[in-house]
Design a protein around this motif. Sequence first.
Motif, PDB file in Angstrom:
ATOM      1  N   ASN A 180     -11.784  -2.551   5.435  1.00 20.44           N
ATOM      2  CA  ASN A 180     -10.754  -1.912   4.726  1.00 20.44           C
ATOM      3  C   ASN A 180     -11.153  -2.473   3.242  1.00 20.44           C
ATOM      4  O   ASN A 180     -10.711  -1.520   2.085  1.00 20.44           O
ATOM      5  CB  ASN A 180      -9.370  -2.543   5.022  1.00 20.44           C
ATOM      6  CG  ASN A 180      -8.410  -1.556   5.169  1.00 20.44           C
ATOM      7  OD1 ASN A 180      -8.364  -0.437   4.650  1.00 20.44           O
ATOM      8  ND2 ASN A 180      -6.942  -2.057   5.536  1.00 20.44           N
ATOM      9  N   ILE A 186     -13.808   0.150   1.868  1.00 20.38           N
ATOM     10  CA  ILE A 186     -13.364   1.454   1.831  1.00 20.38           C
ATOM     11  C   ILE A 186     -12.644   1.342   0.441  1.00 20.38           C
ATOM     12  O   ILE A 186     -12.660   2.351  -0.171  1.00 20.38           O
ATOM     13  CB  ILE A 186     -12.309   1.855   3.077  1.00 20.38           C
ATOM     14  CG1 ILE A 186     -13.234   1.941   4.357  1.00 20.38           C
ATOM     15  CG2 ILE A 186     -11.809   3.051   2.577  1.00 20.38           C
ATOM     16  CD1 ILE A 186     -12.531   2.075   5.405  1.00 20.38           C
ATOM     17  N   ALA A 187     -11.802   0.390  -0.019  1.00 21.55           N
ATOM     18  CA  ALA A 187     -11.064   0.517  -1.106  1.00 21.55           C
ATOM     19  C   ALA A 187     -11.876   0.490  -2.253  1.00 21.55           C
ATOM     20  O   ALA A 187     -11.670   1.213  -3.224  1.00 21.55           O
ATOM     21  CB  ALA A 187      -9.963  -0.821  -1.208  1.00 21.55           C
ATOM     22  N   LYS A 190      -8.689   8.973   2.195  1.00 25.02           N
ATOM     23  CA  LYS A 190      -8.926   7.476   2.096  1.00 25.02           C
ATOM     24  C   LYS A 190      -7.660   6.730   2.457  1.00 25.02           C
ATOM     25  O   LYS A 190      -7.862   5.692   3.196  1.00 25.02           O
ATOM     26  CB  LYS A 190      -9.251   7.219   0.440  1.00 25.02           C
ATOM     27  CG  LYS A 190      -9.686   5.802   0.379  1.00 25.02           C
ATOM     28  CD  LYS A 190      -9.971   5.706  -1.255  1.00 25.02           C
ATOM     29  CE  LYS A 190      -9.867   4.263  -1.602  1.00 25.02           C
ATOM     30  NZ  LYS A 190     -10.417   4.062  -3.088  1.00 25.02           N
ATOM     31  N   LEU A 210      -5.628  -0.424   8.866  1.00 24.60           N
ATOM     32  CA  LEU A 210      -4.709  -1.644   8.838  1.00 24.60           C
ATOM     33  C   LEU A 210      -3.765  -1.554  10.106  1.00 24.60           C
ATOM     34  O   LEU A 210      -3.324  -2.530  10.608  1.00 24.60           O
ATOM     35  CB  LEU A 210      -3.999  -1.357   7.406  1.00 24.60           C
ATOM     36  CG  LEU A 210      -2.768  -2.362   7.218  1.00 24.60           C
ATOM     37  CD1 LEU A 210      -3.486  -4.024   7.301  1.00 24.60           C
ATOM     38  CD2 LEU A 210      -2.094  -2.179   5.814  1.00 24.60           C
ATOM     39  N   GLY A 261       0.743  -1.148   0.100  1.00 25.68           N
ATOM     40  CA  GLY A 261       0.154   0.015   0.103  1.00 25.68           C
ATOM     41  C   GLY A 261       0.776   1.196   0.002  1.00 25.68           C
ATOM     42  O   GLY A 261       0.706   2.089  -0.730  1.00 25.68           O
ATOM     43  N   LYS A 284      -7.560   4.088   5.557  1.00 30.11           N
ATOM     44  CA  LYS A 284      -7.109   2.667   5.260  1.00 30.11           C
ATOM     45  C   LYS A 284      -6.016   2.501   6.240  1.00 30.11           C
ATOM     46  O   LYS A 284      -5.774   1.240   6.730  1.00 30.11           O
ATOM     47  CB  LYS A 284      -6.903   2.388   3.727  1.00 30.11           C
ATOM     48  CG  LYS A 284      -8.252   2.278   3.129  1.00 30.11           C
ATOM     49  CD  LYS A 284      -7.945   2.030   1.774  1.00 30.11           C
ATOM     50  CE  LYS A 284      -7.245   0.702   1.152  1.00 30.11           C
ATOM     51  NZ  LYS A 284      -7.638  -0.427   1.731  1.00 30.11           N
TER      52      LYS A 284
END
Length: 117
Positions: free
Chosen positions: A109, A112-113, A70, A78, A52, A74
């Motif tokens: 997560n 959200i992605a 965003k 995480l 990421g 995330k």
Amino acid sequence: MDVLIHLFVGLHIIGIAALLGGFLTQMKAMGRGDARFTPAMLHGALTMLVTGAALVGLNQAQDHAVDNVKIGVKLAVLIVILGLVYVKRDDEKVDKPLFGLVGLLTLVNVFIAVLWT
């Protein structure tokens, strides 16, 4: 550079699969109260973190738009996942609510992605 970005996206998805797959394989054990965090879950979370960060850097290097809010959300989710899995990785049993929280946060997560545009 696009090939490199696609490679890291693939590795990021593999990290998600390892984390979520580890959770799903332990759901029956969670019902019995015997669930534990597997090494695959820890490695999946670490893979997600590294890939990421690489994806954000590669996209910014190419002047692609990056939604920093965003990415921040995330990353925060995480870090909570990674912290829980890391701290409890050697425990023989993990409490049901704690184990379920990791699965829920992993799904959060993912959504959200996918849904945050």
